[in-house]
Design a protein around this motif. Structure first.
Motif, PDB file in Angstrom:
ATOM      1  N   UNK A 236      44.881  41.720  46.763  1.00  0.00           N
ATOM      2  CA  UNK A 236      45.424  42.454  47.912  1.00  0.00           C
ATOM      3  C   UNK A 236      46.636  43.285  47.514  1.00  0.00           C
ATOM      4  N   UNK A 237      47.348  42.843  46.483  1.00  0.00           N
ATOM      5  CA  UNK A 237      48.333  43.699  45.820  1.00  0.00           C
ATOM      6  C   UNK A 237      47.694  44.123  44.504  1.00  0.00           C
ATOM      7  N   UNK A 238      47.451  45.399  44.353  1.00  0.00           N
ATOM      8  CA  UNK A 238      46.639  45.889  43.248  1.00  0.00           C
ATOM      9  C   UNK A 238      47.447  45.982  41.956  1.00  0.00           C
ATOM     10  N   UNK A 239      46.818  45.520  40.875  1.00  0.00           N
ATOM     11  CA  UNK A 239      47.355  45.690  39.530  1.00  0.00           C
ATOM     12  C   UNK A 239      46.228  46.277  38.682  1.00  0.00           C
ATOM     13  N   UNK A 240      46.531  46.851  37.512  1.00  0.00           N
ATOM     14  CA  UNK A 240      45.473  47.441  36.688  1.00  0.00           C
ATOM     15  C   UNK A 240      44.319  46.469  36.465  1.00  0.00           C
ATOM     16  N   UNK A 241      43.088  46.985  36.615  1.00  0.00           N
ATOM     17  CA  UNK A 241      41.904  46.117  36.618  1.00  0.00           C
ATOM     18  C   UNK A 241      41.633  45.476  35.261  1.00  0.00           C
ATOM     19  N   UNK A 242      42.168  46.048  34.179  1.00  0.00           N
ATOM     20  CA  UNK A 242      41.893  45.472  32.857  1.00  0.00           C
ATOM     21  C   UNK A 242      42.773  44.257  32.561  1.00  0.00           C
ATOM     22  N   UNK A 243      43.753  43.985  33.426  1.00  0.00           N
ATOM     23  CA  UNK A 243      44.646  42.835  33.218  1.00  0.00           C
ATOM     24  C   UNK A 243      44.005  41.584  33.824  1.00  0.00           C
ATOM     25  N   UNK A 244      43.793  40.564  33.005  1.00  0.00           N
ATOM     26  CA  UNK A 244      43.204  39.315  33.500  1.00  0.00           C
ATOM     27  C   UNK A 244      44.287  38.462  34.158  1.00  0.00           C
ATOM     28  N   UNK A 245      43.959  37.921  35.328  1.00  0.00           N
ATOM     29  CA  UNK A 245      44.908  37.128  36.118  1.00  0.00           C
ATOM     30  C   UNK A 245      44.301  35.761  36.395  1.00  0.00           C
ATOM     31  N   UNK A 246      45.086  34.723  36.255  1.00  0.00           N
ATOM     32  CA  UNK A 246      44.618  33.379  36.574  1.00  0.00           C
ATOM     33  C   UNK A 246      45.697  32.669  37.378  1.00  0.00           C
ATOM     34  N   UNK A 247      45.314  32.200  38.564  1.00  0.00           N
ATOM     35  CA  UNK A 247      46.234  31.509  39.472  1.00  0.00           C
ATOM     36  C   UNK A 247      45.805  30.046  39.564  1.00  0.00           C
ATOM     37  N   UNK A 248      46.640  29.146  39.090  1.00  0.00           N
ATOM     38  CA  UNK A 248      46.305  27.714  39.151  1.00  0.00           C
ATOM     39  C   UNK A 248      46.654  27.205  40.546  1.00  0.00           C
ATOM     40  N   UNK A 249      45.623  27.079  41.377  1.00  0.00           N
ATOM     41  CA  UNK A 249      45.851  26.672  42.763  1.00  0.00           C
ATOM     42  C   UNK A 249      44.889  25.573  43.185  1.00  0.00           C
ATOM     43  N   UNK A 250      43.632  25.667  42.759  1.00  0.00           N
ATOM     44  CA  UNK A 250      42.614  24.706  43.182  1.00  0.00           C
ATOM     45  C   UNK A 250      42.330  23.717  42.058  1.00  0.00           C
ATOM     46  N   UNK A 251      42.077  22.461  42.435  1.00  0.00           N
ATOM     47  CA  UNK A 251      41.725  21.468  41.429  1.00  0.00           C
ATOM     48  C   UNK A 251      40.308  21.711  40.920  1.00  0.00           C
ATOM     49  N   UNK A 252      40.012  21.207  39.718  1.00  0.00           N
ATOM     50  CA  UNK A 252      38.690  21.354  39.110  1.00  0.00           C
ATOM     51  C   UNK A 252      37.670  20.554  39.919  1.00  0.00           C
ATOM     52  N   UNK A 253      36.480  21.123  40.111  1.00  0.00           N
ATOM     53  CA  UNK A 253      35.413  20.427  40.833  1.00  0.00           C
ATOM     54  C   UNK A 253      34.901  19.283  39.975  1.00  0.00           C
ATOM     55  N   UNK A 254      34.732  18.118  40.581  1.00  0.00           N
ATOM     56  CA  UNK A 254      34.274  16.952  39.835  1.00  0.00           C
ATOM     57  C   UNK A 254      32.769  16.956  39.620  1.00  0.00           C
ATOM     58  N   UNK A 255      32.332  16.847  38.369  1.00  0.00           N
ATOM     59  CA  UNK A 255      30.907  16.732  38.042  1.00  0.00           C
ATOM     60  C   UNK A 255      30.768  15.909  36.773  1.00  0.00           C
ATOM     61  N   UNK A 256      29.634  16.032  36.082  1.00  0.00           N
ATOM     62  CA  UNK A 256      29.386  15.222  34.894  1.00  0.00           C
ATOM     63  C   UNK A 256      29.949  15.838  33.619  1.00  0.00           C
ATOM     64  N   UNK A 257      30.590  17.003  33.726  1.00  0.00           N
ATOM     65  CA  UNK A 257      31.141  17.668  32.547  1.00  0.00           C
ATOM     66  C   UNK A 257      32.330  16.881  31.999  1.00  0.00           C
ATOM     67  N   UNK A 258      32.327  16.543  30.701  1.00  0.00           N
ATOM     68  CA  UNK A 258      33.510  15.869  30.130  1.00  0.00           C
ATOM     69  C   UNK A 258      34.744  16.766  30.242  1.00  0.00           C
ATOM     70  N   UNK A 259      35.896  16.150  30.309  1.00  0.00           N
ATOM     71  CA  UNK A 259      37.141  16.904  30.522  1.00  0.00           C
ATOM     72  C   UNK A 259      37.345  17.965  29.448  1.00  0.00           C
ATOM     73  N   UNK A 260      37.125  17.601  28.192  1.00  0.00           N
ATOM     74  CA  UNK A 260      37.373  18.572  27.122  1.00  0.00           C
ATOM     75  C   UNK A 260      36.375  19.723  27.173  1.00  0.00           C
ATOM     76  N   UNK A 261      35.121  19.435  27.574  1.00  0.00           N
ATOM     77  CA  UNK A 261      34.132  20.514  27.715  1.00  0.00           C
ATOM     78  C   UNK A 261      34.494  21.421  28.887  1.00  0.00           C
ATOM     79  N   UNK A 262      35.078  20.838  29.941  1.00  0.00           N
ATOM     80  CA  UNK A 262      35.518  21.632  31.087  1.00  0.00           C
ATOM     81  C   UNK A 262      36.570  22.647  30.667  1.00  0.00           C
ATOM     82  N   UNK A 263      37.416  22.253  29.726  1.00  0.00           N
ATOM     83  CA  UNK A 263      38.434  23.175  29.214  1.00  0.00           C
ATOM     84  C   UNK A 263      37.803  24.210  28.291  1.00  0.00           C
ATOM     85  N   UNK A 264      36.921  23.758  27.382  1.00  0.00           N
ATOM     86  CA  UNK A 264      36.320  24.666  26.398  1.00  0.00           C
ATOM     87  C   UNK A 264      35.449  25.735  27.049  1.00  0.00           C
TER      88      UNK A 264
END
Length: 718
Positions: A236-264
């Motif tokens: 909603x506030x525009x920044x150049x589209x080629x810049x990658x943005x990551x906002x840590x707000x939501x917790x990871x969804x729980x499934x059968x993926x091991x924690x380290x694989x979830x990161x990788x």
């Protein structure tokens, strides 16, 4: 079905001088507004001014006719569209406050309509905003007339307000963005407004984020820090589209993926290359006469994997997880087996592993224990890209940021250095500002006195006129706007004769044979100021519940004074508040039968006063909700406070006020916290939970921090 080719043919034939930027804007409005424009006048409101700019002597009527033709092409089912629809204004402008100050502050009023920028560099924001405002207003009207949410009482639940943003965009930036020629990693968001409902949070604000610098965003609770992060991450506030943005707000969804694989799996480039490598290898193994191009592609994939150091990725992910408290066994555990707090840590680990161009963190230390906080501080000090973090942890803000952004009075001010440097600079700046203001006021008074004395003296007429003109030319300085001091007040209590609280040889286990606590021997009085520290999962919350009698020891004895009355603030209390009622109604539900004035007085003692006390709890910031929870807890006038992570969501000023309130309180206090400043401010005794035991350590927090740093170094060295 929308016939864009016919629309394009009509626009290009009627407006041959229209450039690509303006045509793309018109095309976007047509495509996105096909279901929302009820008549041609609404379409004219959205694109008419743009078309006038490129029209060759066309009248308003002619352009309205063209809009009518465009709408008929878009929606052939509507041949006779009326032009009398009501207009809805939806912009983040507080009209009441503007009207109140209009006579005296005409030249100072800034709004989304009065952008003080170089007009030659600017695409008229009115053109870009009208369609968006109209579409949003219609969507809101549809939502209101469609599904209604009903609360437990059977009445419609209050409609939550949403945040909106508007922003000026320069024509030069728009062209660079369209051509894809903007490769800078610096971020500049200029002349933007953010509002929450009808409340303006930021007005004509600017923010500049230089690549590679780490910014701490600070300000009072409820002033808009979290909202600003969401406005950036949502686009909603525009920044150049080629810049990658990551906002840590939501917790990871729980499934059968091991924690380290979830990161990788966050590294999609590595993941896609490895997947293609497996596919090609399988094809070559199954077909000995495989195309030689497959071998060539496989060699290229190996080169790319080597270039991105793909073989080092598992080790890097493991280091990040270990730093955030995941031991080797936990790293292999499926994500669905972790609690919400640990899944938030996983989300943070994924963000740190991804290394986006812009990382947005909102209170990252809330979910961490002291060991993980120390590791995160160290890790972020060498963060390679841009970081924007909201935090109220003074030590974290002194350690991590290279710059501080102070959000106040609907604007953002930038300061170089950490929080300590910001506090000193801000104090000095305010002092100088006040001196200049007072000096100018004295000068004005002196000149005005001369004018008043000789106004009717013919011999001094020229001097009087000169002084009047001088006064008119003086810049209008303003006095320092002091922020209202936060004051929290816990209720007074009657003294109790000792002993007050004692645990003798207490043991506890949820499952037989798996002790959580063993042989705990501790005591407390009404003078106690005890802080409990330790790793997450070490048993701190369990110990609190045993102290309050919520859990019964497996063995051992708990002694308490018969008149001891606990006030318990849980770190989950804020999440468990009824969000659909006001703060006054919330306390009234828990303690019915008292006058409304008493509920409001109680809320006021924790900084929730005026209209704030009448807002729905859902509309309050996290810190304001915490104050409401404090107010409700203290309605029962406890004489012993048990506070579990009370600083989560509180701003720095409120944490300071909480420390002062604890020191003035004449009852006992046991506190679980990882906020170093609060611990140093109030605690006289430190209990450490570790390996099933609870011990009181000599040397206070300095000794505990030394122990933690050594444990962290040893664990990462393994």
């Amino acid at each position: 079905m929308l016939n864009m080719s016919a629309c394009e043919e009509l626009i290009k034939s009627e407006f041959p001088k229209i450039d690509d930027d303006l045509y793309q804007y018109v095309e976007g409005v047509l495509q996105n507004g096909v279901e929302d424009f009820e008549d041609s006048s609404e379409l004219y409101e959205a694109i008419g001014e743009v078309l006038h700019e490129v029209a060759d002597e066309k009248s308003e009527k002619e352009i309205r006719d063209i809009c009518n033709k465009l709408l008929r092409i878009m929606r052939p089912e509507k041949e006779n569209l009326s032009n009398g629809s009501a207009k809805v204004l939806n912009a983040p402008v507080h009209l009441a406050s503007m009207a109140a100050n209009l006579e005296n502050n005409v030249n100072e009023i800034k709004s989304i309509w009065v952008m003080q920028r170089d007009e030659s560099l600017k695409v008229d924001q009115k053109k870009l905003e009208k369609a968006e405002a109209k579409l949003q207003a219609k969507q809101e009207r549809r939502a209101e007339t469609g599904v209604k949410t009903v609360g437990s009482s059977g009445t419609a639940a209050p409609k939550l307000e949403t945040a909106t943003a508007s922003q000026a965009t320069s024509k030069k930036e728009a062209k660079m963005e369209a051509k894809g020629s903007n490769r800078t990693l610096d971020i500049r968001i200029e002349n933007f407004d953010v509002a929450y409902g009808d409340r303006v949070l930021l007005q004509a604000a600017d923010i500049v984020l230089a690549f590679g610098r780490r910014y701490g965003l600070v300000g009072r609770n409820g002033i808009g820090k979290t909202t600003l992060l969401r406005m950036i991450s949502s686009g909603q506030l525009r920044i150049p589209s080629h810049i990658s943005v990551l906002h840590v707000e939501q917790e990871v969804v729980g499934d059968d993926t091991p924690a380290i694989e979830s990161v990788l799996e966050c590294d999609t480039v590595r993941g896609n290359l490895l997947k293609r490598e497996r596919e090609i290898t399988a094809m070559i193994n199954n077909n000995k006469n495989a195309d030689i191009s497959l071998s060539s592609e496989l060699s290229e994939i190996y080169a790319q994997l080597q270039n991105i150091e793909a073989d080092k990725a598992p080790a890097r992910a493991s280091v990040i997880l270990a730093g955030l408290g995941f031991n080797p066994e936990m790293q292999l555990r499926p994500t669905k087996q972790f609690s919400g707090g640990w899944r938030m840590r996983l989300a943070l680990a994924r963000a740190l592993f991804s290394r986006p161009d812009l990382l947005l963190l909102d209170e990252p230390t809330n979910m961490l224990d002291m060991k993980a906080i120390i590791w995160l501080e160290t890790y972020l000090q060498i963060w390679p890209s841009t970081l924007l973090v909201v935090s109220h942890d003074r030590h974290f803000l002194d350690t991590v940021p290279t710059d501080i952004l102070h959000l106040h009075s609907q604007r953002i001010e930038a300061y170089r250095g950490n929080y300590e440097n910001f506090a000193k600079t801000k104090t000095e700046k305010m002092r100088n500002q006040q001196r200049e203001y007072e000096a100018q006021q004295q000068h004005r008074a002196h000149v005005q006195e001369f004018i008043d004395r000789f106004r009717y003296n013919a011999n001094r007429a020229s001097s009087v006129q000169s002084k009047i003109k001088m006064l008119e030319k003086l810049p209008e300085l303003k006095g320092v706007e002091k922020e209202v001091e936060v004051v929290l007040k816990f209720p007074d209590t009657e003294p109790l004769s000792p002993p007050i609280l004692q645990l003798d040889e207490v043991c506890f286990s949820y499952i037989q044979g798996h002790p959580i606590l063993t042989n705990v021997n501790l005591g407390a009085t009404l003078e106690s100021r005890i802080c409990i520290v330790g790793d997450n999962g070490a048993g701190k919350t369990t110990l609190l519940k045993i102290i309050m009698g919520m859990l019964t020891p497996t063995s051992g004895v708990r002694h308490t004074h018969r008149s001891l009355k606990f006030g318990y603030f849980s770190q989950h209390h804020v999440d468990q508040l009824d969000m659909n009622v006001s703060s006054v109604e919330l306390i009234q539900q828990s303690y019915p039968g008292k006058p409304v004035e008493e509920y409001r007085r109680q809320l006021g003692s924790f900084g929730v006063s005026g209209d704030l006390a009448l807002q729905t709890v859902a509309s309050l910031s996290g810190g304001q909700k915490s104050r409401v929870a404090f107010a409700r807890m203290c309605m029962a006038t406890p004489n012993f406070l048990v506070l579990d992570e009370p600083t989560n969501h509180l701003d720095i000023e409120t944490i300071e006020a909480l420390g002062k309130a604890i020191n003035k309180y004449n009852g006992g206090v046991i506190l679980v916290s990882h906020d170093e400043r609060l611990i140093r401010m109030v605690c006289k005794e430190l209990w450490v939970c570790s390996n099933g035991s609870v011990v009181s350590i000599e040397g206070g927090f300095d000794e505990y921090r030394r122990i933690v740093e050594k444990e962290l170094a040893d664990s990462l060295a393994k």
